[in-house]
Design a protein around this motif. Structure first.
Motif, mmCIF file in Angstrom:
data_model
loop_
_atom_site.group_PDB
_atom_site.id
_atom_site.type_symbol
_atom_site.label_atom_id
_atom_site.label_comp_id
_atom_site.label_asym_id
_atom_site.label_seq_id
_atom_site.Cartn_x
_atom_site.Cartn_y
_atom_site.Cartn_z
ATOM 1 N N ARG A 170 0.827 -1.212 0.000
ATOM 2 C CA ARG A 170 0.000 0.000 0.000
ATOM 3 C C ARG A 170 0.851 1.248 0.000
ATOM 4 N N ARG A 171 2.069 1.142 0.552
ATOM 5 C CA ARG A 171 2.971 2.297 0.609
ATOM 6 C C ARG A 171 4.298 1.864 0.012
ATOM 7 N N PRO A 172 4.390 1.843 -1.319
ATOM 8 C CA PRO A 172 5.571 1.295 -1.997
ATOM 9 C C PRO A 172 6.874 1.940 -1.564
ATOM 10 N N GLU A 173 6.832 3.208 -1.195
ATOM 11 C CA GLU A 173 8.068 3.886 -0.823
ATOM 12 C C GLU A 173 8.656 3.330 0.462
ATOM 13 N N LEU A 174 7.845 2.532 1.209
ATOM 14 C CA LEU A 174 8.320 1.970 2.474
ATOM 15 C C LEU A 174 8.707 0.509 2.342
ATOM 16 N N ALA A 175 8.503 -0.072 1.172
ATOM 17 C CA ALA A 175 8.658 -1.511 1.036
ATOM 18 C C ALA A 175 10.066 -1.980 1.395
ATOM 19 N N GLY A 176 11.079 -1.170 1.061
ATOM 20 C CA GLY A 176 12.431 -1.608 1.372
ATOM 21 C C GLY A 176 13.183 -0.618 2.215
ATOM 22 N N ALA A 177 12.457 0.246 2.887
ATOM 23 C CA ALA A 177 13.147 1.287 3.643
ATOM 24 C C ALA A 177 12.450 1.528 4.954
ATOM 25 N N ALA A 178 12.953 2.485 5.679
ATOM 26 C CA ALA A 178 12.418 2.779 7.010
ATOM 27 C C ALA A 178 11.599 4.049 7.012
ATOM 28 N N GLY A 179 11.054 4.419 5.879
ATOM 29 C CA GLY A 179 10.253 5.634 5.819
ATOM 30 C C GLY A 179 11.131 6.834 5.598
ATOM 31 N N ARG A 180 10.578 7.980 5.863
ATOM 32 C CA ARG A 180 11.317 9.223 5.666
ATOM 33 C C ARG A 180 11.390 9.968 6.984
ATOM 34 N N PRO A 181 12.273 9.533 7.890
ATOM 35 C CA PRO A 181 12.363 10.190 9.185
ATOM 36 C C PRO A 181 12.796 11.636 9.045
ATOM 37 N N GLY A 182 12.284 12.425 9.962
ATOM 38 C CA GLY A 182 12.697 13.815 9.983
ATOM 39 C C GLY A 182 12.071 14.651 8.888
ATOM 40 N N SER A 183 10.987 14.151 8.244
ATOM 41 C CA SER A 183 10.392 14.882 7.138
ATOM 42 C C SER A 183 9.435 15.972 7.604
ATOM 43 N N VAL A 184 9.136 15.984 8.921
ATOM 44 C CA VAL A 184 8.249 17.009 9.436
ATOM 45 C C VAL A 184 8.997 18.334 9.488
ATOM 46 N N VAL A 217 6.801 6.067 22.070
ATOM 47 C CA VAL A 217 6.789 7.532 22.115
ATOM 48 C C VAL A 217 7.121 8.096 20.742
ATOM 49 N N ARG A 218 8.110 7.527 20.066
ATOM 50 C CA ARG A 218 8.483 8.003 18.736
ATOM 51 C C ARG A 218 7.340 7.843 17.742
ATOM 52 N N HIS A 219 6.641 6.712 17.808
ATOM 53 C CA HIS A 219 5.534 6.470 16.879
ATOM 54 C C HIS A 219 4.500 7.589 16.958
ATOM 55 N N ASP A 220 4.126 7.959 18.189
ATOM 56 C CA ASP A 220 3.113 9.000 18.365
ATOM 57 C C ASP A 220 3.661 10.384 18.016
ATOM 58 N N ALA A 221 4.876 10.680 18.498
ATOM 59 C CA ALA A 221 5.398 12.038 18.390
ATOM 60 C C ALA A 221 5.924 12.372 17.006
ATOM 61 N N VAL A 222 6.541 11.403 16.324
ATOM 62 C CA VAL A 222 7.182 11.659 15.035
ATOM 63 C C VAL A 222 6.308 11.222 13.874
ATOM 64 N N GLU A 223 5.903 9.956 13.875
ATOM 65 C CA GLU A 223 5.216 9.402 12.712
ATOM 66 C C GLU A 223 3.730 9.761 12.670
#
Length: 361
Positions: A170-184, A217-223
């Motif tokens: 559903r989110r191809p950009e995450l299939a082989g990576a850890a997302g885009r941390p710090g994008s906020v 905490v990271r899940h709620d605060a960052v993602e």
């Protein structure tokens, strides 16, 4: 330190009583050192004694972190010198978290089932499967495996793997990576009630030490809410690592950046409230409950899932804090130090040393 003072110096508690109490709170959620203080305060002075002992344990760290958080937001972010210090400290914190994954995993992943469930939970987290689904599946699968219902346990694991694949697709950009941390890009003012709820979830799901609170905490605060970036989150962990306080006090920093002083108080209250409530509600009942073998198996499976969550979180934090060959070299040195130096001072020394290296670089 608690054992030395209460058992050896003051002789308020017998060694057997202390060990039995510690075993209870190692099974239950919440910061166990804080729960020990609340319980022994309860023995000495009833519920008021338990509350006072718990506050005595957490208040110094809370006040120090509150002051540093105010400095960070009002002055630190605008200072190139402070920014350089934190940039180096972030690298040291990533090394410390990676080491924690290995240390916690070595104690928690005692068989192949637990190891496999941890790997599966890590993959699910990277694919952004809701962590509640992953933890529940790990707990149920391990209980079934211990009851020799292997086919059913495998079926639960396959369902979690299928959910991981579906979320990744559903989110191809995450299939082989850890997302885009710090994008906020910009800090958003958070509702205080939401900050409290986030802290409460972390307090209820913290099994086996403060590091297990990091992914929640990271899940709620960052993602989920975008209150902080991953780099700001690393800064909070860095401050928590150098203060004379339990590491979980980094939640105060997260709450402050999210919603100011009210947010800091709400997050801290949420994190520590379960430790007060669980301990003051009836320790004798808790001792009987934790003797249930099925509960131990369920919690062992959930703990394996939490190890996977921390591992996935370390991937997010690595991508946010370690970029370029200089930072990678600093990360390698910091990782070597925390592996080779067994002193309790290693965490603070690595954070401070990495900060100084960041300033020099």
């Amino acid at each position: 330190m608690i054992r030395r003072e209460l058992v050896e110096e003051e002789r308020w508690v017998s060694p057997e009583r202390f060990n039995r109490t510690l075993a209870v709170y190692q099974v239950l959620p919440g910061p166990e050192a804080h729960e020990l203080c609340v319980y022994f305060g309860l023995l000495a002075g009833g519920r008021p004694g338990g509350i006072l002992a718990g506050l005595g344990f957490m208040l110094p760290g809370f006040l120090l972190m509150l002051a540093l958080s105010a400095f960070y937001v009002s002055i630190g972010l605008a200072s190139p010198t402070v920014a350089s210090l934190f940039a180096g400290a972030q690298v040291g914190v990533v090394a410390i978290v990676v080491r924690a994954v290995h240390r916690i995993g070595a104690g928690a992943l005692r068989d192949r089932w637990l190891l496999g469930l941890a790997v599966l939970a890590a993959a699910a987290e990277l694919a952004r499967v809701p962590f509640a689904i992953g933890l529940a599946a790990c707990g149920v699968a391990y209980v079934l495996s211990r009851r020799r219902l292997v086919a059913m346990a495998v079926a639960v694991a396959i369902l979690l793997a299928a959910a991981t694949v579906l979320f990744a697709l559903r989110r191809p950009e995450l299939a082989g990576a850890a997302g885009r941390p710090g994008s906020v890009a910009a800090r958003q003012e958070a509702p205080v009630g939401a900050v409290f709820a986030s802290g409460l979830r972390a307090g209820l799901l913290t099994f086996g030490g403060a590091y297990t609170a990091i992914p929640f905490v990271r899940h709620d605060a960052v993602e989920r809410n975008g209150w902080l970036t991953d780099r700001q989150f690393l800064d909070g962990l860095a401050l928590g690592g150098i203060l004379p306080a339990p590491l979980i006090i980094f939640g105060t920093f997260v709450g402050y950046v999210a919603a100011g002083s009210a947010g800091a108080l709400a997050m801290t209250l949420g994190i520590f409230l379960p430790a007060f409530a669980i301990t003051l509600s009836g320790h004798a009942t808790l001792e009987r409950v934790v003797q249930n073998r099925a509960l131990h198996d369920l919690l062992d499976g959930i703990t394996a899932g939490v190890v996977g969550l921390i591992a996935a979180t370390s991937v997010h934090l690595f991508r946010a804090g370690v970029s370029g060959w200089r930072r990678f070299a600093l990360f390698a040195v910091a990782l070597a130090v925390v592996y080779l130096w067994k002193s309790k001072a290693a965490v603070a020394v690595v954070v401070i040393g990495s900060a100084i290296a960041g300033l020099l670089l």
